[in-house]
Design a protein around this motif. Sequence first.
Motif, PDB file in Angstrom:
ATOM      1  N   UNK A  47       0.873  -1.183   0.000  1.00 47.34           N
ATOM      2  CA  UNK A  47       0.000   0.000   0.000  1.00 47.34           C
ATOM      3  C   UNK A  47       0.905   1.226   0.000  1.00 47.34           C
ATOM      4  N   UNK A  48       0.738   2.090  -1.012  1.00 51.42           N
ATOM      5  CA  UNK A  48       1.632   3.247  -1.072  1.00 51.42           C
ATOM      6  C   UNK A  48       0.890   4.497  -1.511  1.00 51.42           C
ATOM      7  N   UNK A  49       1.006   5.561  -0.723  1.00 51.96           N
ATOM      8  CA  UNK A  49       0.431   6.846  -1.130  1.00 51.96           C
ATOM      9  C   UNK A  49       1.155   7.367  -2.372  1.00 51.96           C
ATOM     10  N   UNK A  50       0.412   8.033  -3.229  1.00 49.37           N
ATOM     11  CA  UNK A  50       1.003   8.649  -4.427  1.00 49.37           C
ATOM     12  C   UNK A  50       0.563  10.117  -4.482  1.00 49.37           C
ATOM     13  N   UNK A  51       0.977  10.908  -3.491  1.00 50.22           N
ATOM     14  CA  UNK A  51       0.551  12.306  -3.453  1.00 50.22           C
ATOM     15  C   UNK A  51       1.022  13.069  -4.682  1.00 50.22           C
ATOM     16  N   UNK A  52       0.160  13.934  -5.158  1.00 52.45           N
ATOM     17  CA  UNK A  52       0.489  14.749  -6.327  1.00 52.45           C
ATOM     18  C   UNK A  52       0.005  14.160  -7.637  1.00 52.45           C
ATOM     19  N   UNK A  53      -0.229  12.851  -7.702  1.00 48.26           N
ATOM     20  CA  UNK A  53      -0.798  12.279  -8.922  1.00 48.26           C
ATOM     21  C   UNK A  53      -2.257  12.715  -9.007  1.00 48.26           C
ATOM     22  N   UNK A  54      -2.625  13.320 -10.128  1.00 39.62           N
ATOM     23  CA  UNK A  54      -3.960  13.903 -10.265  1.00 39.62           C
ATOM     24  C   UNK A  54      -4.907  12.874 -10.884  1.00 39.62           C
ATOM     25  N   UNK A  70      -4.401  10.186  -3.758  1.00 42.34           N
ATOM     26  CA  UNK A  70      -4.735   8.766  -3.939  1.00 42.34           C
ATOM     27  C   UNK A  70      -3.722   7.867  -3.232  1.00 42.34           C
ATOM     28  N   UNK A  71      -4.163   6.657  -2.982  1.00 38.73           N
ATOM     29  CA  UNK A  71      -3.302   5.601  -2.450  1.00 38.73           C
ATOM     30  C   UNK A  71      -3.402   4.413  -3.399  1.00 38.73           C
ATOM     31  N   UNK A  72      -2.260   3.864  -3.769  1.00 41.80           N
ATOM     32  CA  UNK A  72      -2.235   2.687  -4.638  1.00 41.80           C
ATOM     33  C   UNK A  72      -2.092   1.414  -3.808  1.00 41.80           C
ATOM     34  N   UNK A  73      -2.760   0.361  -4.270  1.00 41.72           N
ATOM     35  CA  UNK A  73      -2.487  -0.983  -3.771  1.00 41.72           C
ATOM     36  C   UNK A  73      -1.800  -1.721  -4.913  1.00 41.72           C
ATOM     37  N   UNK A  74      -0.575  -2.155  -4.659  1.00 37.16           N
ATOM     38  CA  UNK A  74       0.261  -2.766  -5.696  1.00 37.16           C
ATOM     39  C   UNK A  74       0.473  -4.241  -5.373  1.00 37.16           C
ATOM     40  N   UNK A  75      -0.200  -5.103  -6.129  1.00 42.18           N
ATOM     41  CA  UNK A  75      -0.102  -6.543  -5.917  1.00 42.18           C
ATOM     42  C   UNK A  75       0.551  -7.198  -7.124  1.00 42.18           C
ATOM     43  N   UNK A  76       1.416  -8.162  -6.869  1.00 47.72           N
ATOM     44  CA  UNK A  76       2.103  -8.889  -7.935  1.00 47.72           C
ATOM     45  C   UNK A  76       1.131  -9.290  -9.043  1.00 47.72           C
ATOM     46  N   UNK A  77       1.489  -8.978 -10.264  1.00 48.18           N
ATOM     47  CA  UNK A  77       0.787  -9.329 -11.502  1.00 48.18           C
ATOM     48  C   UNK A  77      -0.382  -8.409 -11.845  1.00 48.18           C
TER      49      UNK A  77
END
Length: 197
Positions: A47-54, A70-77
């Motif tokens: 789970x990683x915040x991506x501040x500034x991405x519009x 926004x916050x991204x959830x990054x899962x393999x594949x």
Amino acid sequence: MATRLQFPKHLASGNGALSPQQGGQKIIPKKGQLSVWEPPFTRPPTVRPVPGRHVVVKIGETILADTTNAVQVCETSHPPVWYLPRNDVTMSNLRAIGGDSTFCEFKGSATYFDIFENVASVAPNSQPDIQQGAWTYNSTSGANKPIEGYICFYARNGITASVDDMPVTPQEGDFYGGWITDDVVGPFKGGPGTRFW
């Protein structure tokens, strides 16, 4: 007319293994790109915040969300799944669905929302423009706490999304909700034969 998606109550994440018979050749990322087969794409997900991405989400010309938090959830594949803070979502265009839920072994139980283009048409028994067009995890724990209560949108069936003014491509498959942008490369889980990637 909107159609309700048919989700299994629980889907296994798979084993993260590519199959060459099903197009499973990793794409080498170029400068500025990330591969969904390398960190931060992990299992359990990162789970990683991506501040500034519009991020902007629309149905027709109606803006459903507009955020730079926004916050991204990054899962393999998987391409990243973008979670948006409720304060930046026009919640009056969403109607919570009672009884529909799915379960993720990492994040818990997800509940869903129907989507309306016109706020005036939102009523308990009215037909939505899009059924199950968004979801949330109302209760999470541990590393997933940052997405608790945040809203996710499918970028299909009449919902469009952009990141930094670039349209996203939805991840294949009815169930998955990742967004493909120019800065991530696959191959991506979701298409035929990829369920156990």
